[in-house]
Design an enzyme around this catalytic site. Structure first.
Site, short mmCIF file in Angstrom:
data_model
loop_
_atom_site.label_atom_id
_atom_site.label_comp_id
_atom_site.label_asym_id
_atom_site.label_seq_id
_atom_site.Cartn_x
_atom_site.Cartn_y
_atom_site.Cartn_z
N THR A 120 0.83 -1.21 0.00
CA THR A 120 0.00 0.00 0.00
C THR A 120 0.86 1.25 0.00
O THR A 120 0.79 2.06 -0.91
CB THR A 120 -0.99 0.09 1.17
OG1 THR A 120 -1.90 -1.01 1.12
CG2 THR A 120 -1.82 1.37 1.08
N TRP A 162 0.67 -9.94 3.93
CA TRP A 162 0.14 -9.32 2.72
C TRP A 162 0.84 -9.92 1.49
O TRP A 162 0.18 -10.43 0.62
CB TRP A 162 0.36 -7.82 2.76
CG TRP A 162 -0.72 -6.97 3.33
CD1 TRP A 162 -1.53 -6.09 2.65
CD2 TRP A 162 -1.13 -6.87 4.70
NE1 TRP A 162 -2.39 -5.46 3.51
CE2 TRP A 162 -2.18 -5.92 4.78
CE3 TRP A 162 -0.71 -7.49 5.88
CZ2 TRP A 162 -2.80 -5.59 5.98
CZ3 TRP A 162 -1.32 -7.16 7.07
CH2 TRP A 162 -2.35 -6.23 7.11
N ASN A 208 -3.96 -11.39 3.47
CA ASN A 208 -4.82 -10.21 3.53
C ASN A 208 -5.55 -9.94 2.23
O ASN A 208 -4.95 -9.73 1.17
CB ASN A 208 -3.97 -8.98 3.89
CG ASN A 208 -4.82 -7.74 4.02
OD1 ASN A 208 -5.55 -7.58 5.00
ND2 ASN A 208 -4.76 -6.86 3.04
N GLU A 209 -6.89 -9.93 2.32
CA GLU A 209 -7.78 -9.51 1.22
C GLU A 209 -7.48 -10.22 -0.10
O GLU A 209 -7.65 -9.65 -1.19
CB GLU A 209 -7.72 -7.99 1.04
CG GLU A 209 -8.27 -7.24 2.24
CD GLU A 209 -8.15 -5.74 2.11
OE1 GLU A 209 -7.59 -5.26 1.10
OE2 GLU A 209 -8.61 -5.03 3.02
N GLU A 285 -10.33 -5.33 9.88
CA GLU A 285 -9.74 -4.09 9.36
C GLU A 285 -10.87 -3.15 9.00
O GLU A 285 -11.79 -3.54 8.27
CB GLU A 285 -8.84 -4.34 8.14
CG GLU A 285 -8.17 -3.06 7.63
CD GLU A 285 -7.26 -3.29 6.43
OE1 GLU A 285 -6.57 -4.32 6.41
OE2 GLU A 285 -7.25 -2.44 5.52
#
Length: 696
Positions: A120, A162, A208-209, A285
């Site tokens: 990010t 991540w 993550n995601e 989150e």
């Protein structure tokens, strides 16, 4: 508070007096006086019902167990600049985040398990860049977890990947190629935390995601148990409610393996399938909103309504502290802001004090009362108890315009002034008063905020607590008397990044693996010791990633680390560079770099490259798609060179070892940006004696 109580008591007294006098004073039926008195009575009853509502609280009606409020460091590199603060200010920032009964007093710290990829706002280093080498002292998340534990030994710790180092993918951009290898990689991180830092990790996530693999989750659970880590619980899948919930409902072994279902940015609602599992539900989150007063309103609303609407018993904010260059994606989306280690300046914003309304007056293990809900004129309330007759009621009346989070879109609703009567029943009926803490978020028209102010205790009359509630307010009513609005001396004033900046990296044992103020955007740049170097380059900065990681975001094909003031226009960058890869290696220095984070691939600027094949280039972008100059430079791998890039409003020039190779005319775009260093691919290379002289 006193005025509010007096007004309510006066209205109630008027009503009781009117009722008492009715049999004595009522005129003859059908008369004009009778009709007038009836209208007066109807108006009083209507006003009372219109402006007030009653809410019953009883310790016999218990709901789910409260698991806490947390912050997330990572996803990625969101705490990057925090570690470079001078110690006094750094400790103050940490106090506002973690110290009990001081500021946010967080119950949970979630950190990224670094995987060497862009996630990010930058990259975070893995503990295993390579399959055959482990290092549990890279990055800053270990340090941050220890600092949190130092302030609150009871804080819960979560690790979540991540990205992953490329070797785990065995040639594919996928962490589930070898399930056992990936499970052991995660377990090595957990044990590394314990053995090297005495940290007990409480929860571990999957990816993550991104897509989860049911078989991997089961392998991870089995491997945790076989490794003596039965106490470490699995959270899945840190993305959406339905996919993981449906998979669990169909697979009893998966159901057993997953302890908590965690979703991201759920908009305060839970899917029916998740509720059907009877598992603990978290917003693992959330928030991710600019930390002005609207961000504070977002946070106040979801902290209550994640339970009221969705039965979520923990909410974790991304991100913990906005400690990265503000022009990177999601600037200032933290509970507070600390992005100037060079000046020591930091800002404690409203989300810190909104957090305190919950965290200072309820602890993990307390129980929600079933009587949580929405207020009749907008807003919400929750109540929690420790089972020992302590009670905390948290009320929020956030307006739509003042509480929009960055995601998901918020359906329209209205809030208006109202009177709330809380009826305390059961053991709570014996309470005589409650402590009161109050916040009022300022409006866009300029009204200033009142944040976490202690008001006089409210008296309980016949088991009733009455409040007059305005708009955009938060109240904590509690039996807990230890609440405190902590403070430190005012930090130094904000200052831009120094226009004259040098780093020779001459630190034998640096406290952190990264050089101060450099923010890696692809690749990992670490302080390095040349054990065989006897000259001026014993201590350098080295790019160490030699294989593209399993990506989470869009890593560039080149490696790059940025530094400085995004507003710089005219600057001179000088740096010693060393290509380690013969024939194919390359390095660069750059100025006016205009992009970072997940869009780093499209970064533009002025890039000065040298290549091991003996050539150099000047390009307008990181991808080298726009080449301004390409020529011979008589350079090679295995030798140190001093590069100089001079950018001013009239021209650009590039030099090697003091010899100017190229001079170009005025450069129109970008007009400003960071300085940067990097390599042409995932390769070893070294940098030393970095120096900037700049002006805006």
């Amino acid at each position: 508070m006193a005025v509010c109580e007096a007004r309510v008591r006066r209205q109630a007294a008027e009503g009781r007096l009117l009722l008492a006098l009715l049999p004595l004073l009522w005129p003859a039926p059908g008369s004009t006086a009778s009709a007038s008195l009836l209208r007066l009575f109807d108006r009083h009853v209507a006003r009372w019902h219109r402006d007030s509502a009653a809410y019953a609280l009883d310790d016999a009606g218990l709901g789910r167990v409260f698991d806490g409020v947390g912050g997330l460091s990572g996803g990625g590199a969101t705490s990057r600049l925090l570690v470079n603060y001078p110690e006094t200010y750094r400790s103050e920032i940490l106090d506002y985040l973690f110290k009990p009964n001081f500021g946010a007093s967080l119950h949970i710290l979630k950190v990224e398990i670094g995987g060497d990829g862009q996630t990010t706002d930058g990259t975070e280093p893995s503990h295993m860049h390579y399959a055959n080498k482990e290092n549990y002292f890279l990055g800053y998340e270990w340090w941050l977890m220890k600092e949190a534990k130092k302030r609150n030994p009871n804080i819960k710790l979560i690790g979540l990947p991540w990205s992953f180092p490329g070797w785990l993918g065995e040639g594919e951009n996928w962490p589930y190629v070898n399930l056992q290898n990936t499970a052991m990689y995660i377990i090595s991180w957990i044990w590394g935390a314990k053995r090297h830092h005495n940290l007990d990790i409480d929860y571990i996530g999957i990816w993550n995601e991104r897509a989860f693999d049911s078989q991997y989750i089961k392998v991870l659970r089995k491997t945790l148990d076989q490794s003596g880590l039965e106490r470490v619980k699995i959270i899945a899948s840190d993305f959406l409610w339905r996919p993981i919930s449906l998979a669990m409902l169909k697979d009893p072994e998966l159901m057993e393996a997953v302890h908590i279902i965690g979703a991201h940015y759920p908009g305060t609602f839970t899917a029916p399938e998740a509720l059907k599992t009877n598992k603990i539900l978290w917003s693992s989150e959330d928030y991710s909103t600019f930390n002005n007063e609207e961000g504070g309103g977002c946070w106040a609303r979801i902290l209550n309504q994640n339970y009221v609407n969705g039965y979520m018993t923990a909410t974790i904010a991304w991100n913990l502290v906005a400690s990265y260059y503000p022009q990177l994606p999601f600037g200032r989306d933290g509970l507070m802001t600390a992005q100037e280690p060079w000046s020591g300046h930091y800002t404690v914003q409203s989300p810190i004090w909104i957090t305190a309304h919950t965290t200072q007056f309820a602890q993990p293990g307390w129980r929600y009362l079933k009587a949580a809900g929405h207020l009749h004129k907008g807003g919400s309330y929750v109540a929690l108890t420790d089972g020992l007759n302590n009670l905390t009621i948290i009320i929020e009346t956030m307006s739509h315009e003042h509480s929009k989070c960055i995601r998901p879109p918020l359906p329209f609703f209205t809030v208006s002034d109202q009177i709330a009567n809380f009826s305390l029943n059961g053991a709570f009926k014996e309470l005589k008063m409650l402590q009161v803490w109050y916040s009022k978020l300022g409006s866009k028209t300029g009204n200033s905020s009142v944040l976490f102010k202690q008001l006089p205790p409210v008296k309980i009359t016949n088991g009733i607590v009455t409040l007059k509630l305005g708009i955009d307010e938060v109240y904590s009513l509690t039996t807990i008397t230890t609440g405190q609005k902590g403070s430190h001396p005012i930090p130094p004033k904000s200052q831009p990044f120094p226009s004259s900046y040098k780093d020779d990296f001459n630190i034998c044992n640096p406290p952190f693996s990264e050089a101060p103020n450099f923010a890696d955007q692809t690749g990992v740049f670490e302080c390095f010791t040349n054990t065989e170097e006897k000259g001026d380059h014993t201590f350098t900065l080295r790019q160490v990633i030699t294989q593209r990681p399993i990506t989470w975001s869009a890593d560039a094909d080149q490696t790059i680390s940025i530094i400085g003031d995004y507003n710089w226009k005219n600057l001179v960058i000088t740096c010693d560079v060393y290509i380690e890869t013969p024939h194919f290696g390359s390095v660069f220095i750059a100025g006016r770099v205009n992009k970072g984070g997940g869009i780093i691939r499209s970064a533009k600027g002025i890039f000065f490259w040298i290549f091991a094949d003996g050539t150099y280039q000047i390009t307008k972008d990181l991808a080298r798609s726009v080449i301004m100059k390409d020529d011979y430079a008589n350079v090679t791998a295995g030798k140190w060179y001093t590069l100089n890039l001079n950018i001013n409003k009239f021209s650009v020039s590039a030099a090697i070892d003091g010899v100017v190779l190229w001079t170009g005319g005025k450069f129109f775009y970008p007009q400003n940006g960071w300085a940067a260093i990097g390599t042409g691919s995932f390769e070893f290379a070294q940098f030393d004696n970095f120096h900037i002289e700049a002006e805006n």
